[in-house]
Design an enzyme around this catalytic site. Structure first.
Site, PDB file in Angstrom:
ATOM      1  NE  ARG A 174      -2.893   0.483   3.321  1.00 22.52           N
ATOM      2  CZ  ARG A 174      -2.143   0.692   4.428  1.00 22.52           C
ATOM      3  NH1 ARG A 174      -1.407   1.783   4.527  1.00 22.52           N
ATOM      4  NH2 ARG A 174      -2.136  -0.180   5.410  1.00 22.52           N
TER       5      ARG A 174
ATOM      6  CE1 TYR B  86     -16.475  11.358 -16.458  1.00 19.76           C
ATOM      7  CE2 TYR B  86     -16.074  11.384 -14.104  1.00 19.76           C
ATOM      8  CZ  TYR B  86     -16.391  10.698 -15.255  1.00 19.76           C
ATOM      9  OH  TYR B  86     -16.613   9.348 -15.201  1.00 19.76           O
TER      10      TYR B  86
HETATM   11  C1  LIG Z   1     -13.470   9.422 -16.658  1.00 20.19           C
HETATM   12  C2  LIG Z   1     -13.083  10.769 -16.174  1.00 20.19           C
HETATM   13  C3  LIG Z   1     -12.835  11.016 -14.802  1.00 20.19           C
HETATM   14  C4  LIG Z   1     -13.027   9.951 -13.745  1.00 20.19           C
HETATM   15  O1  LIG Z   1     -12.110   8.928 -13.864  1.00 20.19           O
HETATM   16  P1  LIG Z   1     -12.410   7.387 -13.441  1.00 20.19           P
HETATM   17  O2  LIG Z   1     -11.172   6.695 -13.863  1.00 20.19           O
HETATM   18  O3  LIG Z   1     -13.637   6.966 -14.171  1.00 20.19           O
HETATM   19  O4  LIG Z   1     -12.631   7.403 -11.966  1.00 20.19           O
HETATM   20  C5  LIG Z   1     -12.422  12.281 -14.440  1.00 20.19           C
HETATM   21  N1  LIG Z   1     -12.289  13.267 -15.342  1.00 20.19           N
HETATM   22  C6  LIG Z   1     -12.526  13.079 -16.656  1.00 20.19           C
HETATM   23  C7  LIG Z   1     -12.356  14.209 -17.602  1.00 20.19           C
HETATM   24  C8  LIG Z   1     -12.929  11.829 -17.108  1.00 20.19           C
HETATM   25  O5  LIG Z   1     -13.184  11.650 -18.416  1.00 20.19           O
END
Ligand SMILES: *Cc1c(COP(=O)(O)O)cnc(C)c1O
Length: 398
Positions: free
Chosen positions: A52, A105
């Site tokens: 970890r 997002y």
């Molecule tokens: C997909 C995405 C995230 C989140 O990432 P995960 O790997 O799904 O947790 C954050 N920001 C953007 C712009 C994304 O496309």
């Protein structure tokens, strides 16, 4: 020649990837291990005691992403959101205020709205493409400005240098989610950002086979902490402390997949951009399409900023269908080469309807997207085939 003097692809293939000292393995091994033999108590070989806290495969990835983003410290997480959560907990505390983008997002918005706010971190939503509006929204308690550029799904562009000035004048940290551009097309730290985040699930991994997150902190970043804070003001130390204390680390195999993805980032991004340009040319000329969103278009409202801060304009394209929502939904179902799916940034092309899929949760909020919008993640197939597939669907339906 030092690593720093080498080009992006040379660094992507070699930084943090010295051949294994015991076997000479050319590729970083997957250290699928939780604990490490100590030569006497505290006698750690290479600093590893428990996975970890640190694992050699993860270290290799963390070293690489820090280098590619031009930062001092890299961190790998089990998802993009796990990394974002760690940034928030490491650099903010209850009572602080954050500014987030109008077209953040969806998962980022949900994290600030439903996780960070109940914990005591207030936020305001600002149009980050307008630096003056961002400046006007700063409060005395504002400690962080969170920016995505290009944005999802409307491909808005924010001026990273201008926003760095606004953030720093306010005593706040500028965080840039660089998922859409990738470090190959855009390097936010060189433009003044303090922290870069990635969903490695997207272009960094690049093959739709891993969920992961990356965080990079620039050299020398410190924040103000109250007297008696157990960790202190150094931002990278804080992120490392929280990564270990909360524990949402990237596992060895996922770290290895993302590292392997980054090796081909440059060639993939060039092809994504080439193909996106051809798709954009086709869409802009099609009578059934009312608007194309792509920062490479001279008609994009912030094209000049994009041209200044990005080397090319990426593989994400969105467009609106003149005939409306029902036809947009049908087009998404009628392509063959383009796969109907969420996510983005993989080698295969994806198509989706944001209002009903990725952005359904923001309906009725300030982040709502047009109902006739289609989002494309342009892959690396043959461009002619991608265009032909869109053409057969649009000619019939739109
Ligand atoms: C997909 C995405 C995230 C989140 O990432 P995960 O790997 O799904 O947790 C954050 N920001 C953007 C712009 C994304 O496309």
């Amino acid at each position: 020649m030092t690593d720093a003097a080498r080009g992006f692809s040379s660094r992507a293939l070699h930084v943090g990837q010295e051949p294994d000292p015991t076997t000479g393995a050319v590729v970083t091994p997957i250290y699928q291990v939780s604990t490490y033999k100590q030569d006497g108590i505290g006698g750690l070989r290479g600093g590893y005691e428990y996975s970890r806290s640190a694992n050699p495969t993860r270290t290799a990835l963390e070293t690489l992403i820090a280098d590619l983003e031009g930062g001092a410290h890299g961190f790998a997480f089990s998802s993009g959101l796990a990394g974002q959560d760690c940034v928030v907990r490491s650099l903010l505390r209850p009572g602080d205020h954050v500014l987030i983008p109008t077209d953040a997002y969806g998962g980022t918005f949900r994290m600030f709205d439903k996780v960070a706010r109940p914990w005591g971190i207030d936020y305001d939503i600002v149009p980050v493409a307008d630096a003056d509006a961002v400046r006007a929204a700063v409060r005395p308690t504002t400690r962080m400005l969170w920016v995505e550029t290009p944005t999802n799904p409307l491909l808005g562009i924010a001026d990273i240098s201008a926003l760095a000035e606004v953030a720093h004048a306010a005593g706040a940290v500028l965080v840039v989610d660089n998922t859409f551009a990738s470090p190959y097309l855009q390097q936010p730290i060189a433009l003044g950002a303090d922290v870069v985040t990635h969903s490695a699930t997207k272009y960094a991994g690049g093959h739709s086979d891993v969920v992961g997150g990356l965080v990079v902190v620039r050299d020398g970043l410190t924040i103000t902490v109250p007297d008696g804070d157990p960790v202190g003001p150094d931002a990278a130390t804080r992120v490392a402390f929280h990564q270990n204390s909360i524990g949402a680390i990237a596992g060895p195999f996922d770290s290895w997949l993302v590292q392997r993805g980054l090796k081909t980032l440059a060639v993939r991004m060039e092809r994504h951009c080439d193909n996106a340009e051809q798709v954009v040319d086709f869409l802009t000329a099609h009578h059934g399409v009312s608007h194309v969103y792509y920062p490479g278009l001279a008609t994009h409202p912030n094209h000049e900023i994009a041209a200044r801060q990005m080397s090319r304009f990426g593989g994400m394209v969105s467009f609106r269908v003149r005939a409306g929502e029902d036809v947009a939904v049908k087009v998404c179902a009628e392509t063959q080469l383009w796969t109907l799916a969420e996510s983005l940034g993989g080698v295969e092309s994806l198509i989706e309807h944001p209002a009903r899929m990725t952005h359904a949760s923001v309906a009725g909020t300030e982040l709502e997207v047009p109902a006739d919008l289609i989002r494309l993640s342009v892959g690396i197939e043959d461009a002619d085939d991608l265009v032909a597939d869109l053409e057969q669907a649009l000619d019939r339906l739109a």
